[in-house]
Design a protein around this motif. Structure first.
Motif, PDB file in Angstrom:
ATOM      1  N   CYS A  39     -21.652 -59.661 -21.840  1.00 41.18           N
ATOM      2  CA  CYS A  39     -22.651 -60.307 -22.865  1.00 41.18           C
ATOM      3  C   CYS A  39     -21.930 -61.484 -23.602  1.00 41.18           C
ATOM      4  O   CYS A  39     -22.673 -61.657 -24.747  1.00 41.18           O
ATOM      5  CB  CYS A  39     -23.503 -59.415 -23.692  1.00 41.18           C
ATOM      6  SG  CYS A  39     -24.999 -59.738 -23.923  1.00 41.18           S
ATOM      7  N   SER A  42     -23.762 -64.421 -24.851  1.00 36.79           N
ATOM      8  CA  SER A  42     -24.625 -64.288 -26.129  1.00 36.79           C
ATOM      9  C   SER A  42     -24.056 -64.166 -27.381  1.00 36.79           C
ATOM     10  O   SER A  42     -23.874 -64.630 -28.370  1.00 36.79           O
ATOM     11  CB  SER A  42     -25.485 -62.994 -25.971  1.00 36.79           C
ATOM     12  OG  SER A  42     -26.637 -62.727 -27.031  1.00 36.79           O
ATOM     13  N   GLU A 382     -28.011 -50.378 -19.650  1.00 39.07           N
ATOM     14  CA  GLU A 382     -27.576 -50.238 -21.201  1.00 39.07           C
ATOM     15  C   GLU A 382     -27.282 -48.999 -21.499  1.00 39.07           C
ATOM     16  O   GLU A 382     -26.104 -48.602 -22.226  1.00 39.07           O
ATOM     17  CB  GLU A 382     -28.592 -50.605 -21.921  1.00 39.07           C
ATOM     18  CG  GLU A 382     -28.341 -52.054 -22.800  1.00 39.07           C
ATOM     19  CD  GLU A 382     -29.570 -52.326 -23.719  1.00 39.07           C
ATOM     20  OE1 GLU A 382     -29.165 -52.996 -24.671  1.00 39.07           O
ATOM     21  OE2 GLU A 382     -30.567 -51.547 -23.713  1.00 39.07           O
ATOM     22  N   ASP A 389     -27.475 -58.855 -20.443  1.00 38.16           N
ATOM     23  CA  ASP A 389     -28.824 -58.958 -21.386  1.00 38.16           C
ATOM     24  C   ASP A 389     -29.798 -59.266 -20.491  1.00 38.16           C
ATOM     25  O   ASP A 389     -29.742 -59.684 -19.578  1.00 38.16           O
ATOM     26  CB  ASP A 389     -28.434 -59.739 -22.540  1.00 38.16           C
ATOM     27  CG  ASP A 389     -28.543 -61.386 -22.186  1.00 38.16           C
ATOM     28  OD1 ASP A 389     -28.607 -61.798 -21.095  1.00 38.16           O
ATOM     29  OD2 ASP A 389     -28.252 -61.922 -23.628  1.00 38.16           O
TER      30      ASP A 389
END
Ligand SMILES: Cc1ncc(COP(=O)(O)O)c(C=O)c1O
Length: 424
Positions: A39, A42, A382, A389
């Motif tokens: 991720c 992000s 997750e 994501d």
């Protein structure tokens, strides 16, 4: 290419950048083992040197107080000057065309105040249909500030098929046909949901040929893909530093102004004392004398505690060298792509273009069984401590980051997805 775990580990052993992983804090799962972190597109991971960089400035404040502006190892007055060089290298610009300030959306507003000047029939802004919401909100509000109607003045280009990819020729065709109505083309460097990397020189060229100005949102591009803003001749660009640049949550953002505008006194621009020429800034005169280049757009004295991590993060880019990072990035993303294609072809679709020249490290995946199955897969990942994501409506974004990800991470990810989809 072999699809074994041993092969992935072999690739890691031959990776000349693998030691950079040790320079980052890798988040842990509840059992204490390392997460599979995908991720960084992000929020980039924290460089271990970030904390020390912030502590040094806290100590300088403690020991030098106001004199820290001029004294010490890193005088605060010239902080931007130190960051501008390495940042300019990453975007293919000159240091004077770069300034670090505010956040991305704020910088986008500041840039549009100068570069969106609707007049006569040239009043529209050309954007992509799937543009990042903050960009769209900024565009809409700028249009309203000019007393115009966003419904009329926003023109969107949509992907031609359902593959979410926009051909540069679609932008050119639109501008050829309707360019005289366009005041500004605002385009992303890398599209946040699809991962498509656009030919920025081509886009800026077609905007200019139509008589429009052009700006880029490089949030997903800087530190991810090779950029040459000077060659593309774009008018302005904005980007954040908390994604691929690993500079911390909400970190201070970047802004590029083409040098041909940097010396212009005709532009409408919001002014503050930090945009005044440093030579006369402290004479405290009422008249604003613009600094040369992008710095003229700066408003306030910079938040040094928030900028210290950028310094630490950019040092790592300097040490690794962007060309080496990009080489690894192309190889690692191709490796992940190949694993997905051979092991999960009947379950996942890769939305991101296959051509390495048209993407960075991110692969955007869609689960063929539909949105709910995609969301369920994301949640299972997750829960297992694997962090890609999710972007509505149905995309799982996976970004192996050359600075700290391993080929083994890619293998483990695919193996885990196979398990969750009942394919092991
Ligand atoms: C493409 C793009 N544009 C704009 C933004 C907004 O950035 P900020 O909140 O730093 O203004 C983001 C944030 O993720 C982004 O991905």
């Amino acid at each position: 290419m072999s699809n074994s775990l041993q092969h992935a580990q072999e690739l890691d052993r031959h990776d000349r950048l693998s030691h950079f992983r040790d320079q980052f804090w890798i988040p842990k799962k509840t059992d204490g083992s390392e997460q599979l972190y995908f991720c960084g597109n992000s929020l980039g991971l924290q460089p271990k040197a970030a904390k020390a960089a912030v502590m040094k400035e806290l100590t300088a404040w403690q020991e030098l107080a106001v004199e820290g502006h001029f004294k010490g190892q890193r005088p605060w007055l010239s902080y931007n000057d130190v960051l501008r060089g390495p940042m300019a290298e990453l975007i293919g610009a000159k240091p004077g065309e770069v300034v670090l300030m505010n956040s991305l959306t704020v910088n986008l507003h500041l840039m549009m105040i100068s570069f969106y000047r609707p007049h006569g029939q040239r009043r529209k802004i050309l954007i992509e249909q799937q543009s990042f919401p903050s960009d769209r909100y900024a565009v809409e509000s700028q249009i309203r500030m000019h007393g115009l109607d966003p419904q009329e003045c926003i023109v969107e280009i949509a992907p031609s098929g359902d593959d979410r990819i926009i051909e540069e020729s679609a932008i050119e065709d639109y501008l050829d046909a309707h360019g005289e109505e366009i005041a500004l083309v605002l385009w992303p460097g890398v599209q946040y949901a699809s991962g498509q990397f656009f030919d920025l020189t081509r886009i800026a060229k077609s905007a200019h040929a139509a008589g429009a100005l052009c700006g880029f949102d490089l949030a997903h591009a800087v530190g991810n893909v090779p950029l040459n803003l000077d060659e593309s001749d774009v008018d302005f660009s904005v980007w954040c530093t908390y994604k691929y640049l690993n500079s911390g949550i909400g970190a201070v953002a970047g802004c590029y102004v083409n040098e041909q505008h940097g010396e212009s006194n005709d532009l409408t621009r919001l002014h503050g004392w930090w945009g005044n020429d440093p030579k006369t800034r402290f004479l405290m005169e009422p008249e604003f004398v613009p600094a040369s280049g992008a710095e003229a757009w700066a408003l306030s004295n910079p938040p040094i505690l928030a900028m210290a991590p950028i310094r630490a993060a950019l040092e790592l880019f300097q040490q690794a060298g962007f060309a080496s990072l990009r080489k690894k990035s192309v190889e690692m993303t191709a490796y992940l792509e190949q694993l997905i294609q051979t092991e999960l072809n009947d379950s996942l679709e890769i939305v991101t273009p296959a051509d390495p020249e048209r993407r960075g490290c991110q692969l955007s995946l869609r689960v063929l069984a539909g949105r709910d199955a995609g969301r369920a897969l994301f949640e299972q990942l997750e829960a297992a401590g694997t962090i890609p994501d999710w972007r509505e409506p149905d995309v799982i974004r996976v970004a192996p980051i050359p600075m700290y990800s391993r080929f083994e991470d890619c293998w483990l990810f695919v193996n885990q997805v196979k398990g969750f989809l009942g394919k092991n």
